[in-house]
Write a protein that holds these residues in place. Structure first.
Motif, PDB file in Angstrom:
ATOM      1  N   LEU A  41       0.825  -1.199   0.000  1.00  0.00           N
ATOM      2  CA  LEU A  41       0.000   0.000   0.000  1.00  0.00           C
ATOM      3  C   LEU A  41       0.860   1.250   0.000  1.00  0.00           C
ATOM      4  O   LEU A  41       1.938   1.288   0.596  1.00  0.00           O
ATOM      5  CB  LEU A  41      -0.913   0.002   1.225  1.00  0.00           C
ATOM      6  N   ARG A  42       0.370   2.293  -0.640  1.00  0.00           N
ATOM      7  CA  ARG A  42       1.118   3.548  -0.721  1.00  0.00           C
ATOM      8  C   ARG A  42       0.252   4.697  -0.194  1.00  0.00           C
ATOM      9  O   ARG A  42      -0.141   5.588  -0.947  1.00  0.00           O
ATOM     10  CB  ARG A  42       1.525   3.821  -2.161  1.00  0.00           C
ATOM     11  N   PRO A  43      -0.056   4.724   1.102  1.00  0.00           N
ATOM     12  CA  PRO A  43      -0.917   5.781   1.648  1.00  0.00           C
ATOM     13  C   PRO A  43      -0.285   7.158   1.598  1.00  0.00           C
ATOM     14  O   PRO A  43      -0.980   8.160   1.611  1.00  0.00           O
ATOM     15  CB  PRO A  43      -1.150   5.331   3.092  1.00  0.00           C
ATOM     16  N   ALA A  44       1.041   7.213   1.519  1.00  0.00           N
ATOM     17  CA  ALA A  44       1.699   8.521   1.491  1.00  0.00           C
ATOM     18  C   ALA A  44       1.312   9.305   0.244  1.00  0.00           C
ATOM     19  O   ALA A  44       1.355  10.528   0.227  1.00  0.00           O
ATOM     20  CB  ALA A  44       3.215   8.340   1.542  1.00  0.00           C
ATOM     21  N   THR A  45       0.917   8.603  -0.833  1.00  0.00           N
ATOM     22  CA  THR A  45       0.501   9.263  -2.057  1.00  0.00           C
ATOM     23  C   THR A  45      -1.020   9.286  -2.191  1.00  0.00           C
ATOM     24  O   THR A  45      -1.542   9.653  -3.227  1.00  0.00           O
ATOM     25  CB  THR A  45       1.097   8.554  -3.293  1.00  0.00           C
ATOM     26  N   ARG A  46      -1.701   8.841  -1.139  1.00  0.00           N
ATOM     27  CA  ARG A  46      -3.171   8.743  -1.133  1.00  0.00           C
ATOM     28  C   ARG A  46      -3.683   7.868  -2.283  1.00  0.00           C
ATOM     29  O   ARG A  46      -4.787   8.044  -2.782  1.00  0.00           O
ATOM     30  CB  ARG A  46      -3.826  10.140  -1.208  1.00  0.00           C
ATOM     31  N   SER A  47      -2.845   6.942  -2.712  1.00  0.00           N
ATOM     32  CA  SER A  47      -3.220   6.059  -3.811  1.00  0.00           C
ATOM     33  C   SER A  47      -4.157   4.969  -3.322  1.00  0.00           C
ATOM     34  O   SER A  47      -4.030   4.491  -2.199  1.00  0.00           O
ATOM     35  CB  SER A  47      -1.961   5.421  -4.410  1.00  0.00           C
ATOM     36  N   SER A  72       7.199   6.027   1.560  1.00  0.00           N
ATOM     37  CA  SER A  72       6.806   5.060   2.581  1.00  0.00           C
ATOM     38  C   SER A  72       5.817   4.068   1.990  1.00  0.00           C
ATOM     39  O   SER A  72       4.878   4.448   1.284  1.00  0.00           O
ATOM     40  CB  SER A  72       6.169   5.754   3.778  1.00  0.00           C
ATOM     41  N   LEU A  73       6.041   2.788   2.276  1.00  0.00           N
ATOM     42  CA  LEU A  73       5.151   1.728   1.850  1.00  0.00           C
ATOM     43  C   LEU A  73       4.675   0.960   3.070  1.00  0.00           C
ATOM     44  O   LEU A  73       5.379   0.898   4.081  1.00  0.00           O
ATOM     45  CB  LEU A  73       5.865   0.761   0.898  1.00  0.00           C
ATOM     46  N   TYR A  74       3.501   0.368   2.968  1.00  0.00           N
ATOM     47  CA  TYR A  74       2.998  -0.503   4.016  1.00  0.00           C
ATOM     48  C   TYR A  74       2.622  -1.842   3.391  1.00  0.00           C
ATOM     49  O   TYR A  74       1.966  -1.886   2.359  1.00  0.00           O
ATOM     50  CB  TYR A  74       1.788   0.103   4.722  1.00  0.00           C
ATOM     51  N   LEU A  75       3.055  -2.902   4.017  1.00  0.00           N
ATOM     52  CA  LEU A  75       2.700  -4.249   3.583  1.00  0.00           C
ATOM     53  C   LEU A  75       1.705  -4.819   4.587  1.00  0.00           C
ATOM     54  O   LEU A  75       1.932  -4.735   5.806  1.00  0.00           O
ATOM     55  CB  LEU A  75       3.933  -5.148   3.512  1.00  0.00           C
ATOM     56  N   ALA A  76       0.632  -5.372   4.088  1.00  0.00           N
ATOM     57  CA  ALA A  76      -0.393  -5.897   4.990  1.00  0.00           C
ATOM     58  C   ALA A  76      -1.088  -7.082   4.340  1.00  0.00           C
ATOM     59  O   ALA A  76      -1.029  -7.277   3.129  1.00  0.00           O
ATOM     60  CB  ALA A  76      -1.409  -4.818   5.336  1.00  0.00           C
ATOM     61  N   THR A  77      -1.778  -7.862   5.148  1.00  0.00           N
ATOM     62  CA  THR A  77      -2.586  -8.965   4.650  1.00  0.00           C
ATOM     63  C   THR A  77      -3.989  -8.450   4.336  1.00  0.00           C
ATOM     64  O   THR A  77      -4.439  -7.452   4.909  1.00  0.00           O
ATOM     65  CB  THR A  77      -2.694 -10.084   5.698  1.00  0.00           C
TER      66      THR A  77
END
Length: 380
Positions: A41-47, A72-77
């Motif tokens: 996920l790329r929430p920093a770009t509001r994508s 910043s990236l987030y990895l999640a299930t």
């Protein structure tokens, strides 16, 4: 790296596959709990886009994503995104184009970041930060243990506040020391955001070598510094608006029955402006003690609950569910007359005590025992 818990909104996602090279990032991992799908996920770009890949039964995965700049990236299930799985199944990583990152461990407890040149550097920085973070974690652990043993929150906080302040200072000093010792590491630029304080962040940027300071991480740490500058300006504005002796701005909002209620109509008595929301865990946690003190001093003060960032339905439901007996008004989100903006509210709950003359007596941010000590000192 210590575990980080992320509250992530449900995002739409689409699978992609890109060849590794400039403009891409390869992410390899073996993470406990990632047993079917990993979302990047790329929430920093509001994508709203997420790259996905299937992982093996033992939690391994290998994905290459398109990336045009460090972010910043987030990895999640998927289970975390749907809130069906513990939010601890979230991993934060700084994505850098042209690099390859390797993740291993258990997101709920501890995981490591390693890989190509940037990530080898970051691994060193991460270990240094983890070591410096340990005294802070130990203080949190002592805090919880003593509360569970029956000690009062006020007494424990008073005992541990100085220790925590020193531990946090030591943590930031350790980050500065790492940057000072590694001015040519791009990872040194990446960890500037951990300092949080504007002055320290600007100092850290000055410690970087010119090639790193002006290199590909410039935009990444520059945004963090800009955000810190904006936060400092907001804090200074809040301090002025909420300062003791300042005239409390008047406002009129609809009460729980839909009738207009003005702050000025309560002039002549002490009034607690309680900025809260049904979504705010600490706000709700503090309600029993608020009710206790309202019963204790309701002949000497009034509480005016100001709901923030709720729908009207959720606000009314929360007032009813928690049986909150004081006055309440609804502050519509995005209103031109937003009371939160008028008072410079930056955290929840915020309690502002207004005197009978309409001037601010004291502002207390967070669920702090200081607020109840203040009431006792005024009314006993």
């Amino acid at each position: 790296m210590n575990k980080t818990i992320f509250g992530l909104a449900l995002l739409a996602y689409a699978g992609t596959a890109q060849a590794q090279g400039e403009g891409t990032l390869r992410i390899k991992g073996q993470l406990t709990g990632f047993t079917d799908t990993v979302l990047v996920l790329r929430p920093a770009t509001r994508s709203l886009n997420a790259d996905t890949t299937m992982v093996t039964d033992n939690g391994t995965f290998d994905i290459t994503i398109k990336l045009d700049k460090p972010q910043s990236l987030y990895l999640a299930t998927p289970g975390t995104i749907r809130r069906e799985q513990n939010a601890a199944f979230g991993v934060q990583v700084i994505g850098v184009p042209g690099e390859s990152v390797e993740l291993s461990g258990d997101p709920r407890t501890r995981y490591d970041i390693n890989g190509s040149t940037f990530y080898k550097q970051y691994h060193e920085a991460d270990i240094a930060m983890e070591t410096a973070q340990k005294p802070i974690n130990d203080i949190y652990k002592e805090y919880r243990t003593r509360l569970q043993a029956g000690e009062s929150q006020e007494a424990v906080s008073k005992d541990l506040n100085a220790k925590m302040e020193q531990a946090q200072k030591d943590y930031k000093d350790a980050i500065l020391d790492f940057i000072r010792q590694h001015p040519d590491y791009e990872a040194s630029a990446a960890i500037i955001q951990q300092l949080e304080e504007l002055g320290l962040m600007e100092q850290a940027a000055g410690l970087l070598s010119e090639s790193v300071r002006e290199g590909r991480m410039k935009d990444f740490y520059g945004k963090a510094i800009a955000a810190a500058r904006q936060a400092k300006e907001a804090e200074e504005r809040a301090e002025k608006l909420q300062a003791t002796g300042v005239e409390a701005p008047d406002f009129t909002l609809n009460d729980i029955n839909g009738k207009p209620l003005s702050l000025s109509s309560l002039r002549g008595k002490h009034v607690v402006l309680d900025f809260w929301g049904s979504w705010c865990g600490w706000c709700i946690k503090g309600m029993p003690q608020m009710k206790e003190y309202y019963a204790k001093y309701k002949d000497k003060l009034e509480i005016l609950g100001i709901d923030c960032n709720d729908t009207e339905e959720k606000w009314k439901a929360a007032v009813a569910k928690h049986e909150l007996p004081w006055l309440h008004v609804y502050n519509p989100r995005g209103s031109q007359d937003d009371v939160c903006s008028k008072y410079g509210i930056r955290g929840f709950p915020t309690k502002i005590l207004v005197g009978p003359d309409g001037k601010i007596v004291k502002t207390v941010v967070g669920e702090d025992p200081e607020f109840y000590t203040l009431l006792d000192s005024l009314f006993k």
